[in-house]
Design a protein around this motif. Structure first.
Motif, short mmCIF file in Angstrom:
data_model
loop_
_atom_site.label_atom_id
_atom_site.label_comp_id
_atom_site.label_asym_id
_atom_site.label_seq_id
_atom_site.Cartn_x
_atom_site.Cartn_y
_atom_site.Cartn_z
N MET A 277 15.30 91.86 -4.01
CA MET A 277 15.74 93.24 -4.14
C MET A 277 15.12 93.92 -5.36
SD MET A 277 19.73 93.09 -2.82
CE MET A 277 20.26 91.83 -3.97
N ILE A 278 14.97 93.18 -6.44
CA ILE A 278 14.31 93.75 -7.62
C ILE A 278 12.86 94.09 -7.29
CG2 ILE A 278 13.46 93.19 -9.93
CD1 ILE A 278 16.07 91.59 -10.34
N ASP A 279 12.16 93.16 -6.64
CA ASP A 279 10.77 93.41 -6.27
C ASP A 279 10.65 94.55 -5.26
OD1 ASP A 279 10.08 91.32 -7.92
OD2 ASP A 279 9.84 89.86 -6.30
N GLY A 280 11.66 94.66 -4.37
CA GLY A 280 11.61 95.70 -3.34
C GLY A 280 12.11 97.06 -3.80
N GLY A 281 12.80 97.09 -4.95
CA GLY A 281 13.24 98.36 -5.52
C GLY A 281 14.53 98.91 -4.96
N ALA A 282 15.32 98.09 -4.26
CA ALA A 282 16.62 98.55 -3.74
C ALA A 282 17.52 97.34 -3.49
CB ALA A 282 16.44 99.34 -2.46
N GLY A 283 18.81 97.52 -3.74
CA GLY A 283 19.75 96.44 -3.47
C GLY A 283 21.01 96.55 -4.29
N ILE A 284 21.77 95.46 -4.34
CA ILE A 284 23.00 95.37 -5.13
C ILE A 284 22.98 94.04 -5.88
CG2 ILE A 284 25.52 95.37 -5.14
CD1 ILE A 284 25.49 96.81 -2.48
N PHE A 341 33.01 84.68 -20.28
CA PHE A 341 32.53 85.03 -18.94
C PHE A 341 33.26 86.29 -18.46
CE2 PHE A 341 31.48 80.56 -19.27
CZ PHE A 341 30.30 80.44 -18.58
N ARG A 342 33.04 87.38 -19.14
CA ARG A 342 33.74 88.62 -18.80
C ARG A 342 32.75 89.75 -18.55
NH1 ARG A 342 38.80 88.44 -23.15
NH2 ARG A 342 39.98 86.82 -22.08
N GLY A 343 33.25 90.78 -17.88
CA GLY A 343 32.43 91.97 -17.65
C GLY A 343 31.57 91.91 -16.41
N ALA A 344 31.86 90.97 -15.48
CA ALA A 344 31.06 90.89 -14.25
C ALA A 344 31.27 92.15 -13.42
CB ALA A 344 31.44 89.65 -13.45
N SER A 345 30.21 92.67 -12.84
CA SER A 345 30.31 93.87 -12.01
C SER A 345 29.16 93.86 -11.00
CB SER A 345 30.27 95.13 -12.87
OG SER A 345 29.02 95.22 -13.57
N TYR A 346 29.13 94.89 -10.17
CA TYR A 346 28.05 95.07 -9.21
C TYR A 346 27.27 96.33 -9.58
CZ TYR A 346 30.55 91.72 -6.26
OH TYR A 346 31.16 90.60 -5.76
N ALA A 369 22.65 87.77 -7.00
CA ALA A 369 23.34 88.63 -6.04
C ALA A 369 24.24 87.79 -5.17
CB ALA A 369 22.33 89.38 -5.17
N HIS A 370 25.31 88.38 -4.67
CA HIS A 370 26.18 87.71 -3.71
C HIS A 370 25.56 87.87 -2.33
CE1 HIS A 370 30.02 87.71 -6.37
NE2 HIS A 370 29.42 86.56 -6.40
N LEU A 375 31.24 86.59 5.76
CA LEU A 375 32.50 86.57 6.51
C LEU A 375 33.69 86.86 5.60
CD1 LEU A 375 32.01 83.43 8.79
CD2 LEU A 375 32.02 85.82 9.53
N ARG A 376 33.53 86.57 4.31
CA ARG A 376 34.67 86.64 3.39
C ARG A 376 34.50 87.66 2.27
NH1 ARG A 376 34.44 81.00 1.25
NH2 ARG A 376 32.34 81.01 2.07
N ARG A 377 33.31 88.29 2.17
CA ARG A 377 33.08 89.23 1.07
C ARG A 377 32.23 90.39 1.56
NH1 ARG A 377 31.33 85.62 -3.38
NH2 ARG A 377 29.40 85.64 -2.20
N LEU A 378 32.65 91.60 1.33
CA LEU A 378 32.00 92.80 1.84
C LEU A 378 30.56 92.93 1.40
CD1 LEU A 378 32.12 95.74 3.09
CD2 LEU A 378 32.92 96.47 0.82
N VAL A 379 30.28 92.77 0.12
CA VAL A 379 28.98 93.10 -0.44
C VAL A 379 27.85 92.28 0.17
CG1 VAL A 379 29.19 91.50 -2.39
CG2 VAL A 379 27.75 93.54 -2.61
N ASP A 380 28.15 91.04 0.57
CA ASP A 380 27.11 90.15 1.07
C ASP A 380 26.43 90.70 2.33
OD1 ASP A 380 29.15 88.79 -0.49
OD2 ASP A 380 28.04 86.95 -0.12
N ARG A 381 27.20 91.40 3.16
CA ARG A 381 26.63 91.96 4.39
C ARG A 381 25.51 92.95 4.07
NH1 ARG A 381 28.95 96.50 7.33
NH2 ARG A 381 30.94 96.13 6.27
N PHE A 382 25.71 93.76 3.06
CA PHE A 382 24.72 94.76 2.68
C PHE A 382 23.52 94.11 1.99
CE2 PHE A 382 28.66 96.90 3.30
CZ PHE A 382 28.31 98.11 3.88
N VAL A 383 23.78 93.11 1.16
CA VAL A 383 22.70 92.40 0.48
C VAL A 383 21.78 91.73 1.49
CG1 VAL A 383 22.18 90.43 -1.02
CG2 VAL A 383 23.94 92.09 -1.70
N LEU A 384 22.36 91.10 2.50
CA LEU A 384 21.54 90.40 3.50
C LEU A 384 20.65 91.37 4.27
CD1 LEU A 384 24.22 87.88 4.77
CD2 LEU A 384 22.02 87.26 3.75
N LEU A 385 21.19 92.51 4.64
CA LEU A 385 20.37 93.50 5.38
C LEU A 385 19.23 94.01 4.52
CD1 LEU A 385 23.10 95.57 7.25
CD2 LEU A 385 21.35 94.12 8.29
N VAL A 386 19.51 94.32 3.26
CA VAL A 386 18.46 94.81 2.37
C VAL A 386 17.41 93.73 2.15
CG1 VAL A 386 17.95 95.62 0.04
CG2 VAL A 386 19.96 96.48 1.23
#
Length: 530
Positions: A277-284, A341-346, A369-370, A375-386
């Motif tokens: 995603m970093i190389d492609g310029g888009a993602g989460i 281990f604090r301050g984790a975000s997307y 990235a997640h 099946l259990r976490r929303l963000v992963d669906r979008f990451v996989l498509l990107v």
């Protein structure tokens, strides 16, 4: 303190299990407006329609409408003997793997459930998933992200079922370093559902599935890679609650070595997804800032007073890996290490200039990235498509890019609500388990000391108190007494209130009885997991 999942092994009908079940029922009713419990009728109907299309959609070259795509080039990988590795009771299986030894190292094929095939952007299923964020795990039940006809049925990588998946292919050298990455959409067929405990027993006996033997080998190499890049892991056991007559008892469950190896494959995938995603310029990305200097200094002082100094020339991750949770002082330090281990975000980005200056996840010591639990976490669906678009040399669909910026907030807001529910449920279970210990005395290591404070507006202040770490039962608690950090003290469990999730510890002996006073005046806080 950091709450970790509690597994409940108490039969229905035991007094404590019934108290826990009733207490969680009451919690769910209280959180009904904040955490969705049931699926709307239109969501369930849409899930059934999506499931009914599975037979044709899973086939090679099948079409789909996810993210605006009208046709997907789907490979047939059903000839590869994938296996899954999860807790024995799991049925929402996100990942399957097949590992091979090559002339130059290893090949890892990692299949991830193709949830986007069933959950289209802009659909009722999509909206419901954004409302939920992730599957919520409670001690005696779970609240799924997706209807079970998908998450435990056609979208799950169950054995002997043709299932659509994103398949990552990693080439690794002999040291476990990734040399190439590919990602495709395919149909896969798992041949076996393996569980952690059985696999570990087989490996310890010098036997086991060939893929599991390679998994342990590759996992060990990836752990070495983690150490070399400066990554850190908290090797703290999980809590389990086991039946003991009409009561339940808190115990420790140490993670199997194969679980750590399995986690390294998921970690490797998340790092690869981030780089794509970093190389492609888009993602989460999943980010975490470095620990603040004052937090590091405080932790160093704690290591000194607890008798295990963190030397200046030792990397943080190496220090954590040297700790053994079976030692009370070490367990206390692992517990305190969570403060770093604090301050984790997307962070979502659709153009390279939107990338954060430092995209690394500090604990992992690399961009991450997640991407392995859709099946259990929303963000992963979008990451996989990107990631799939980037891997194919294509630009992600505009509708997908437009959706990215909304996902971090959805994950943050839903995690806050669900996290509070999970915390209170765990407190309820812990105090129900502690009920059988009332009146018992325990040795405990002092983690922290706080001076007495004066009250405001005529109200009484808090007495001098210390936070202590117990090994058995596995909890931490605040106790109204005076002692220095690093000391071993004797404490007594004065009372518990399972329905309120409260446990009160006091100093042991005659002085402890005086210090306890009436319930609530002792100043002790709720016992917490470590």
């Amino acid at each position: 303190m950091l709450h970790r999942p509690v597994s409940l092994h108490a039969p229905r009908g035991s007094v404590a299990a019934d108290v826990i079940s009733q207490g969680i029922d009451a919690l769910l009713e209280e959180y009904r407006e904040q955490v969705p419990l049931e699926f709307l009728a239109e969501v369930l109907a849409e899930a059934e329609r999506a499931a009914s299309r599975a037979g044709t959609s899973a086939g090679a070259g099948a079409g789909s409408t996810d993210s605006g795509q009208t046709d997907i080039d789907r490979s047939d990988r059903t000839d590869i003997p994938f296996v899954t590795l999860d807790p024995e009771s799991s049925t929402d299986l996100d990942q399957a793997m097949h590992l091979e030894r090559t002339d130059t190292g290893y090949r890892v094929l990692y299949a991830i459930a193709d949830v986007p095939l069933f959950v289209e952007l802009g659909s009722a299923l999509d909206a419901e998933a954004r409302r939920r964020g992730a599957t919520v795990y409670l001690p005696d039940r779970r609240i799924p992200l997706h209807p079970e006809v998908l998450s435990e049925g056609v979208a799950s990588l169950l054995p002997e079922q043709d299932t659509p998946a994103f398949v990552w292919t990693f080439e690794l050298d002999a040291a476990g370093i990734v040399t190439s990455v590919d990602l495709e959409r395919a149909t896969v067929r798992s041949v076996a559902k393996l569980d952690y405990d059985t696999v570990q027993q087989q490996l310890d006996a010098g036997q086991g599935h060939p893929t599991m033997q390679l998994l342990q080998e590759i996992g060990d190499l990836r752990l070495q890679q983690e150490a070399e890049r400066g990554g850190a892991s908290l090797n703290v056991p999980e809590q389990e609650v086991e039946a003991e007559g009409d009561h339940v008892r808190l115990t420790w469950r140490d993670l199997n070595a194969i679980e750590e190896a399995n986690a390294q494959i998921s970690l490797m995938t998340g790092m690869a997804a981030a780089q794509l995603m970093i190389d492609g310029g888009a993602g989460i990305l999943r980010t975490m800032p470095p620990a603040e200097p004052q937090a590091i200094a405080r932790f160093r002082r704690q290591t000194q007073v607890l008798g295990t100094p963190w030397e200046e020339n030792v990397a943080y991750g190496d220090f954590l890996r040297s700790l053994d949770w079976r030692d009370a002082a070490h367990l206390a330090l692992l517990n305190q290490a969570t403060s770093l281990f604090r301050g984790a975000s997307y962070v979502a980005f659709t153009r390279p200039e939107e990338l954060p200056e430092d995209p690394a996840q500090a604990a992992i010591a690399a961009p991450y990235a997640h991407a392995t639990a859709p099946l259990r976490r929303l963000v992963d669906r979008f990451v996989l498509l990107v990631c799939h678009a980037h891997a194919r040399g294509q630009s992600p669909d505009p509708a997908l890019l437009a959706a990215l910026e909304k996902i971090p907030e959805a994950m943050r807001s839903t995690a806050t609500k669900a996290g509070e529910l999970e915390r209170r449920a765990i407190e309820l279970v812990e105090t129900a388990a502690l009920e059988a210990w009332v009146g018992e005395e325990f040795d405990a290591s002092v983690i922290e000391r706080r001076e007495a404070s004066e009250g405001k507006n005529g109200n009484g202040g808090a007495p001098t108190r210390v936070e202590v770490q117990l090994i058995d039962p596995p909890v931490t608690a605040w106790v109204p007494m005076d002692a220095e950090a690093g000391q071993v003290v004797r404490v007594r469990l004065g009372s518990v209130d399972p329905r309120k999730g409260k446990a009160h510890f006091v100093p042991a002996g005659p002085a402890g009885a005086d210090a306890a006073g009436t319930p609530g005046t002792a100043g002790a806080t709720t016992a917490q997991s470590c």
